[in-house]
Enzyme design. Structure first.
Site, short mmCIF file in Angstrom:
data_model
loop_
_atom_site.label_atom_id
_atom_site.label_comp_id
_atom_site.label_asym_id
_atom_site.label_seq_id
_atom_site.Cartn_x
_atom_site.Cartn_y
_atom_site.Cartn_z
N GLU A 166 4.65 69.89 -13.40
CA GLU A 166 5.88 69.35 -12.83
C GLU A 166 7.08 70.08 -13.44
O GLU A 166 7.58 69.68 -14.50
CB GLU A 166 5.99 67.86 -13.13
CG GLU A 166 4.89 67.03 -12.51
CD GLU A 166 5.40 65.65 -12.15
OE1 GLU A 166 5.33 65.30 -10.97
OE2 GLU A 166 5.90 64.95 -13.03
N LYS A 220 8.28 55.41 -10.36
CA LYS A 220 9.33 55.34 -11.38
C LYS A 220 9.80 53.89 -11.53
O LYS A 220 8.99 52.99 -11.48
CB LYS A 220 10.48 56.29 -11.03
CG LYS A 220 9.98 57.70 -10.67
CD LYS A 220 11.11 58.63 -10.36
CE LYS A 220 10.60 59.93 -9.75
NZ LYS A 220 10.94 61.08 -10.50
N ASN A 253 4.21 58.28 -7.88
CA ASN A 253 4.88 57.72 -9.05
C ASN A 253 6.15 57.00 -8.58
O ASN A 253 7.10 57.65 -8.16
CB ASN A 253 5.23 58.85 -10.03
CG ASN A 253 6.13 58.37 -11.16
OD1 ASN A 253 6.16 57.17 -11.48
ND2 ASN A 253 6.86 59.29 -11.77
N SER A 263 9.66 67.17 -6.05
CA SER A 263 10.25 67.13 -4.70
C SER A 263 9.23 67.44 -3.59
O SER A 263 9.56 68.12 -2.61
CB SER A 263 11.46 68.06 -4.61
OG SER A 263 12.48 67.61 -5.49
N GLY A 307 12.96 65.29 -8.44
CA GLY A 307 14.06 64.47 -7.94
C GLY A 307 15.28 65.27 -7.53
O GLY A 307 16.35 64.71 -7.29
N HIS A 319 5.16 62.25 -18.74
CA HIS A 319 6.06 62.56 -17.62
C HIS A 319 7.39 63.09 -18.18
O HIS A 319 7.86 62.61 -19.21
CB HIS A 319 6.28 61.31 -16.76
CG HIS A 319 6.99 61.62 -15.48
ND1 HIS A 319 8.35 61.79 -15.41
CD2 HIS A 319 6.51 61.83 -14.23
CE1 HIS A 319 8.68 62.09 -14.16
NE2 HIS A 319 7.58 62.11 -13.42
N GLU A 352 10.36 62.60 -17.44
CA GLU A 352 11.43 61.61 -17.65
C GLU A 352 11.21 60.87 -18.98
O GLU A 352 12.16 60.38 -19.58
CB GLU A 352 11.49 60.64 -16.45
CG GLU A 352 12.16 61.33 -15.26
CD GLU A 352 11.72 60.84 -13.92
OE1 GLU A 352 11.19 59.73 -13.81
OE2 GLU A 352 11.93 61.59 -12.94
C1 PEP Z 1 7.70 62.60 -10.20
O1 PEP Z 1 8.24 61.51 -10.37
O2 PEP Z 1 6.72 62.93 -10.89
C2 PEP Z 1 8.24 63.50 -9.19
C3 PEP Z 1 7.66 64.65 -8.99
O3 PEP Z 1 9.35 63.06 -8.51
P1 PEP Z 1 9.95 63.66 -7.13
O4 PEP Z 1 8.78 63.83 -6.18
O5 PEP Z 1 10.92 62.63 -6.67
O6 PEP Z 1 10.55 64.97 -7.46
#
Ligand code: PEP
Length: 246
Positions: A163, A6, A4, A209, A169, A90, A92
């Site tokens: 998640e 973003k 992803n 992460s 992040g 997601h 975010e």
């Molecule tokens: C994501 O954007 O779904 C995500 C898990 O980001 P990150 O790997 O940067 O934590």
């Protein structure tokens, strides 16, 4: 293994990524590889990935087919641009950009399927819920409202991503044990609603992460079928190392 991006990369940067990434993962057939670029980059990603083992997806969609919905994109438009997947719900989008609800997630998932896309439906608890021991409660609620409303046929085509919001992040990955326990709970909820066979077949990705140095530990858990990767998917070398752990 899903990346992803973003709100990162221009069309030119997308093409540059694929020039390096395609040869790094060519011939890898043990998993599906999907990149989710910003929608402005989908055409460049599809053109650059053409003929490779990499698919492209959208990061969001709207449930209408077309109409007066300024700024939105439909499943049909994504599919016409060459996308085959789409992220839904997601964190975010649930908590930062807009306030997507579980009801929105269900409508978007249904629209994605009707438009011929495979949705990855994201669920996960926030830090305060994690600290308060409410992880299971949140996951059960998100699954009940966002996924359990699908038909059996629809459910068979959906991928779920666990998640934990506190791990996205932040550099603070869930331990393999924490992630596996959450995946097990989600599978149990699917079993109750859709039956044991359908639940066993469901793919559940872990996201939060994920990096080249922690993917092996996560993938050792039988409950973890793959990863949804944000930051570490922006670099071809780092994401190819993650893909190779599948
Ligand atoms: C994501 O954007 O779904 C995500 C898990 O980001 P990150 O790997 O940067 O934590």
């Amino acid at each position: 293994m899903a990346g992803n991006w973003k709100m990162y990369k221009t069309p030119q940067e997308t093409a540059t990524f694929f020039q390096r990434f395609v040869p790094l993962v060519s011939g890898m057939s043990q998993c599906e590889i999907v990149i989710f670029p910003p929608s402005i980059d989908i055409a460049a990603a599809v053109a650059s990935a053409g003929g490779s083992n990499i698919a492209v997806g959208g990061q969001n969609l709207y449930w209408g087919k077309e109409g007066a919905f300024t700024g939105e994109i439909s499943a049909e438009m994504l599919a016409a641009a060459g996308a085959r997947w789409v992220l839904v719900g997601h964190s975010e989008r649930r908590h930062v950009v807009t306030h997507e609800t579980d009801a929105d997630v269900l409508k978007k998932t249904q629209a994605a399927l009707a438009g011929g896309l495979t949705p990855i439906v994201c669920v996960g608890e926030r830090l305060e819920e994690h600290k308060a021991g409410k992880t299971n409660e949140v996951l059960v609620k998100q699954f009940a409202a966002g996924v359990a409303g699908l038909t059996e046929e629809q459910f068979a085509q959906v991928v779920v991503a666990y998640e934990p919001v506190w791990a996205i992040g932040t550099g603070q990955t869930a331990t393999p044990e924490i992630a596996a326990a959450a995946h097990k709970l989600i599978r149990e909820e699917a079993d109750k609603r859709f039956g044991t066979e359908a639940a066993a077949k469901m793919h559940i990705l872990y996201g939060g992460s994920v990096k080249p140095d922690n993917i092996d530990g996560l993938m050792k858990e039988v409950e973890i079928d793959g990863a949804l990767v944000g930051g570490a998917s922006l670099d071809p070398d780092s994401f190819s190392k993650i893909v190779k752990a599948a």
